[in-house]
Write a protein that holds these residues in place. Structure first.
Motif, mmCIF file in Angstrom:
data_model
loop_
_atom_site.group_PDB
_atom_site.id
_atom_site.type_symbol
_atom_site.label_atom_id
_atom_site.label_comp_id
_atom_site.label_asym_id
_atom_site.label_seq_id
_atom_site.Cartn_x
_atom_site.Cartn_y
_atom_site.Cartn_z
ATOM 1 N N SER A 1 0.831 -1.211 0.000
ATOM 2 C CA SER A 1 0.000 0.000 0.000
ATOM 3 C C SER A 1 0.863 1.256 0.000
ATOM 4 O O SER A 1 1.166 1.802 -1.053
ATOM 5 C CB SER A 1 -0.960 -0.007 1.193
ATOM 6 N N VAL A 2 1.282 1.699 1.152
ATOM 7 C CA VAL A 2 2.006 2.962 1.288
ATOM 8 C C VAL A 2 3.312 2.947 0.504
ATOM 9 O O VAL A 2 3.571 3.853 -0.290
ATOM 10 C CB VAL A 2 2.278 3.279 2.776
ATOM 11 N N GLU A 3 4.113 1.915 0.694
ATOM 12 C CA GLU A 3 5.404 1.848 0.014
ATOM 13 C C GLU A 3 5.216 1.762 -1.502
ATOM 14 O O GLU A 3 5.906 2.429 -2.263
ATOM 15 C CB GLU A 3 6.185 0.641 0.531
ATOM 16 N N ALA A 4 4.265 0.947 -1.967
ATOM 17 C CA ALA A 4 4.017 0.800 -3.402
ATOM 18 C C ALA A 4 3.461 2.078 -4.019
ATOM 19 O O ALA A 4 3.685 2.358 -5.191
ATOM 20 C CB ALA A 4 3.050 -0.356 -3.651
ATOM 21 N N ASP A 5 2.747 2.860 -3.205
ATOM 22 C CA ASP A 5 2.158 4.108 -3.680
ATOM 23 C C ASP A 5 3.197 5.226 -3.758
ATOM 24 O O ASP A 5 2.939 6.289 -4.307
ATOM 25 C CB ASP A 5 1.007 4.513 -2.753
ATOM 26 N N GLY A 6 4.382 4.984 -3.183
ATOM 27 C CA GLY A 6 5.441 5.977 -3.216
ATOM 28 C C GLY A 6 5.201 7.160 -2.294
ATOM 29 O O GLY A 6 5.799 8.218 -2.472
#
Length: 122
Positions: free
Chosen positions: A52-57
């Motif tokens: 979620s957060v990490e993949a969303d940058g």
């Protein structure tokens, strides 16, 4: 942990998953661990973070394990039941389905039927 004396319905099981996820979203991790027959919650949190957060940058400076506010942006989407007692549920982050799903299984024990999991699916 919820124990059913008879095999539970899908509706009953999905209600338990929703309760478990509500505890996660609220950052009540020890309670979530006790809510179902659970594997290590750290693995689940790390997968949810990465998907979620990490993949969303998103630029996040806080340690994801200490500041769990990001969990509030997650939600459950569709439940996908197999032919047996296993199923997975899609997860959303900011209303978008992410790559990580959570898998569960309803299994019999000596005490009755329990919900186990979650496994993380990519």
């Amino acid at each position: 942990m919820k124990i059913w004396t008879e095999r539970p319905t899908r509706t009953d099981v999905e209600a338990v998953v929703r309760g478990y996820f509500d505890l996660l979203r609220a950052g009540r991790i020890p309670e979530a661990e006790e809510f179902i027959d659970h594997s290590q919650v750290r693995h689940v949190l790390k997968s949810l973070w990465r998907g979620s957060v990490e993949a969303d940058g998103d630029p996040v400076t806080a340690d994801w394990e200490q500041d769990l506010s990001w969990l509030g942006e997650l939600d459950l989407a569709e439940f996908h039941w197999g032919t047996g007692s296993s199923f997975y549920v899609e997860i959303t982050y900011r209303a978008q389905v992410i790559e990580v799903s959570l898998g569960f299984r309803v299994r019999p024990t000596d005490a009755g039927w329990v919900l186990t999991g979650p496994a993380t699916y990519w």
